[in-house]
Write a protein that holds these residues in place. Structure first.
Motif, PDB file in Angstrom:
ATOM      1  N   TYR A  66      45.314  20.429 -31.821  1.00 20.98           N
ATOM      2  CA  TYR A  66      44.734  21.621 -32.440  1.00 20.98           C
ATOM      3  C   TYR A  66      43.223  21.469 -32.603  1.00 20.98           C
ATOM      4  CZ  TYR A  66      49.392  23.436 -33.523  1.00 20.98           C
ATOM      5  OH  TYR A  66      50.663  23.929 -33.439  1.00 20.98           O
ATOM      6  N   VAL A  67      42.779  20.316 -33.069  1.00 24.15           N
ATOM      7  CA  VAL A  67      41.347  20.079 -33.276  1.00 24.15           C
ATOM      8  C   VAL A  67      40.610  20.061 -31.944  1.00 24.15           C
ATOM      9  CG1 VAL A  67      39.644  18.443 -34.165  1.00 24.15           C
ATOM     10  CG2 VAL A  67      41.708  18.910 -35.476  1.00 24.15           C
ATOM     11  N   ALA A  68      41.214  19.461 -30.928  1.00 25.01           N
ATOM     12  CA  ALA A  68      40.581  19.431 -29.604  1.00 25.01           C
ATOM     13  C   ALA A  68      40.431  20.842 -29.041  1.00 25.01           C
ATOM     14  CB  ALA A  68      41.392  18.563 -28.650  1.00 25.01           C
ATOM     15  N   LEU A  69      41.418  21.681 -29.268  1.00 25.30           N
ATOM     16  CA  LEU A  69      41.314  23.062 -28.792  1.00 25.30           C
ATOM     17  C   LEU A  69      40.200  23.803 -29.525  1.00 25.30           C
ATOM     18  CD1 LEU A  69      45.082  23.948 -28.370  1.00 25.30           C
ATOM     19  CD2 LEU A  69      43.385  23.611 -26.575  1.00 25.30           C
ATOM     20  N   LEU A  70      40.098  23.587 -30.815  1.00 22.65           N
ATOM     21  CA  LEU A  70      39.002  24.199 -31.568  1.00 22.65           C
ATOM     22  C   LEU A  70      37.654  23.729 -31.023  1.00 22.65           C
ATOM     23  CD1 LEU A  70      40.447  23.912 -35.175  1.00 22.65           C
ATOM     24  CD2 LEU A  70      40.105  26.021 -33.872  1.00 22.65           C
ATOM     25  N   TRP A  71      37.584  22.461 -30.663  1.00 23.34           N
ATOM     26  CA  TRP A  71      36.347  21.902 -30.095  1.00 23.34           C
ATOM     27  C   TRP A  71      36.002  22.559 -28.761  1.00 23.34           C
ATOM     28  CZ3 TRP A  71      36.222  18.732 -25.616  1.00 23.34           C
ATOM     29  CH2 TRP A  71      34.959  18.230 -25.305  1.00 23.34           C
ATOM     30  N   VAL A  72      36.999  22.694 -27.886  1.00 31.20           N
ATOM     31  CA  VAL A  72      36.766  23.301 -26.568  1.00 31.20           C
ATOM     32  C   VAL A  72      36.231  24.719 -26.715  1.00 31.20           C
ATOM     33  CG1 VAL A  72      37.932  24.203 -24.509  1.00 31.20           C
ATOM     34  CG2 VAL A  72      38.391  21.900 -25.272  1.00 31.20           C
ATOM     35  N   TYR A  73      36.740  25.449 -27.692  1.00 32.82           N
ATOM     36  CA  TYR A  73      36.347  26.847 -27.861  1.00 32.82           C
ATOM     37  C   TYR A  73      35.098  27.010 -28.724  1.00 32.82           C
ATOM     38  CZ  TYR A  73      41.138  27.283 -26.198  1.00 32.82           C
ATOM     39  OH  TYR A  73      42.306  27.162 -25.482  1.00 32.82           O
ATOM     40  N   GLY A  74      34.523  25.896 -29.172  1.00 32.29           N
ATOM     41  CA  GLY A  74      33.306  25.964 -29.987  1.00 32.29           C
ATOM     42  C   GLY A  74      33.567  26.417 -31.410  1.00 32.29           C
ATOM     43  N   LEU A  75      34.772  26.195 -31.899  1.00 30.53           N
ATOM     44  CA  LEU A  75      35.150  26.651 -33.232  1.00 30.53           C
ATOM     45  C   LEU A  75      35.315  25.507 -34.230  1.00 30.53           C
ATOM     46  CD1 LEU A  75      37.844  29.239 -32.087  1.00 30.53           C
ATOM     47  CD2 LEU A  75      35.484  29.701 -32.780  1.00 30.53           C
ATOM     48  N   LEU A  76      34.993  24.306 -33.818  1.00 27.76           N
ATOM     49  CA  LEU A  76      35.218  23.142 -34.669  1.00 27.76           C
ATOM     50  C   LEU A  76      34.375  23.182 -35.935  1.00 27.76           C
ATOM     51  CD1 LEU A  76      36.888  20.583 -34.789  1.00 27.76           C
ATOM     52  CD2 LEU A  76      35.056  19.394 -33.615  1.00 27.76           C
ATOM     53  N   ASP A  77      33.175  23.730 -35.862  1.00 28.71           N
ATOM     54  CA  ASP A  77      32.324  23.784 -37.044  1.00 28.71           C
ATOM     55  C   ASP A  77      32.919  24.640 -38.156  1.00 28.71           C
ATOM     56  OD1 ASP A  77      31.919  26.037 -35.418  1.00 28.71           O
ATOM     57  OD2 ASP A  77      29.914  26.378 -36.242  1.00 28.71           O
ATOM     58  N   GLN A  78      33.818  25.546 -37.814  1.00 28.65           N
ATOM     59  CA  GLN A  78      34.463  26.374 -38.828  1.00 28.65           C
ATOM     60  C   GLN A  78      35.444  25.567 -39.679  1.00 28.65           C
ATOM     61  OE1 GLN A  78      36.082  29.964 -37.167  1.00 28.65           O
ATOM     62  NE2 GLN A  78      34.167  30.464 -36.140  1.00 28.65           N
ATOM     63  N   MET A  79      35.928  24.455 -39.144  1.00 27.78           N
ATOM     64  CA  MET A  79      36.817  23.599 -39.926  1.00 27.78           C
ATOM     65  C   MET A  79      36.088  22.941 -41.083  1.00 27.78           C
ATOM     66  SD  MET A  79      39.502  21.574 -37.550  1.00 27.78           S
ATOM     67  CE  MET A  79      39.871  20.478 -38.876  1.00 27.78           C
ATOM     68  N   ASP A  80      34.789  22.725 -40.940  1.00 23.37           N
ATOM     69  CA  ASP A  80      34.016  22.080 -41.991  1.00 23.37           C
ATOM     70  C   ASP A  80      34.082  22.867 -43.293  1.00 23.37           C
ATOM     71  OD1 ASP A  80      33.334  20.080 -40.248  1.00 23.37           O
ATOM     72  OD2 ASP A  80      31.395  20.957 -39.722  1.00 23.37           O
ATOM     73  N   THR A  81      34.068  24.186 -43.216  1.00 20.95           N
ATOM     74  CA  THR A  81      34.112  24.984 -44.437  1.00 20.95           C
ATOM     75  C   THR A  81      35.494  24.934 -45.072  1.00 20.95           C
ATOM     76  OG1 THR A  81      34.609  26.990 -43.179  1.00 20.95           O
ATOM     77  CG2 THR A  81      32.296  26.549 -43.681  1.00 20.95           C
TER      78      THR A  81
END
Length: 113
Positions: A66-81
């Protein structure tokens, strides 16, 4: 006989719904970026089955997928919040309640020598 993980077999309803929603959102992100399952799998170094299972919201999919997919789509920074402890009001109030209270002062004893 190996023990079965109840979380994978029958997760709590709220968890199941959240995983399905996350999977749907990941699929939407992939299709909006005009990426195929095979392309995404190659980018994160896994097989297409992992991508398809995560997009279905299967509880057996790893958090890394799940985290890798968020990374691929450029959405990983949203997990920080989401993971930011300053946003955890309930956790903060529980921690404050557990803090040791100031010890009572004993009467009649003096530290003056």
């Amino acid at each position: 006989m190996a023990a079965r993980n109840q979380l994978l077999m029958s997760p709590p309803h709220a968890v199941e719904i959240a995983l399905r929603r996350l999977g749907t959102d990941l699929r939407t992100a992939r299709t909006r970026r005009n990426l195929t399952v095979a392309e995404v799998a190659e980018k994160i170094g896994t097989g297409p089955r992992v991508i398809l299972d995560a997009e279905k919201g299967k509880p057996s999919s790893s958090a890394a997928a799940y985290v890798a997919l968020l990374w691929v789509y450029g959405l990983l920074d949203q997990m920080d919040t989401v993971a930011d402890p300053t946003h955890d009001e309930r956790g903060r109030s529980l921690a404050l309640a557990r803090e040791k209270k100031r010890p009572r002062q004993r009467k009649g004893l003096s530290d003056d020598f």
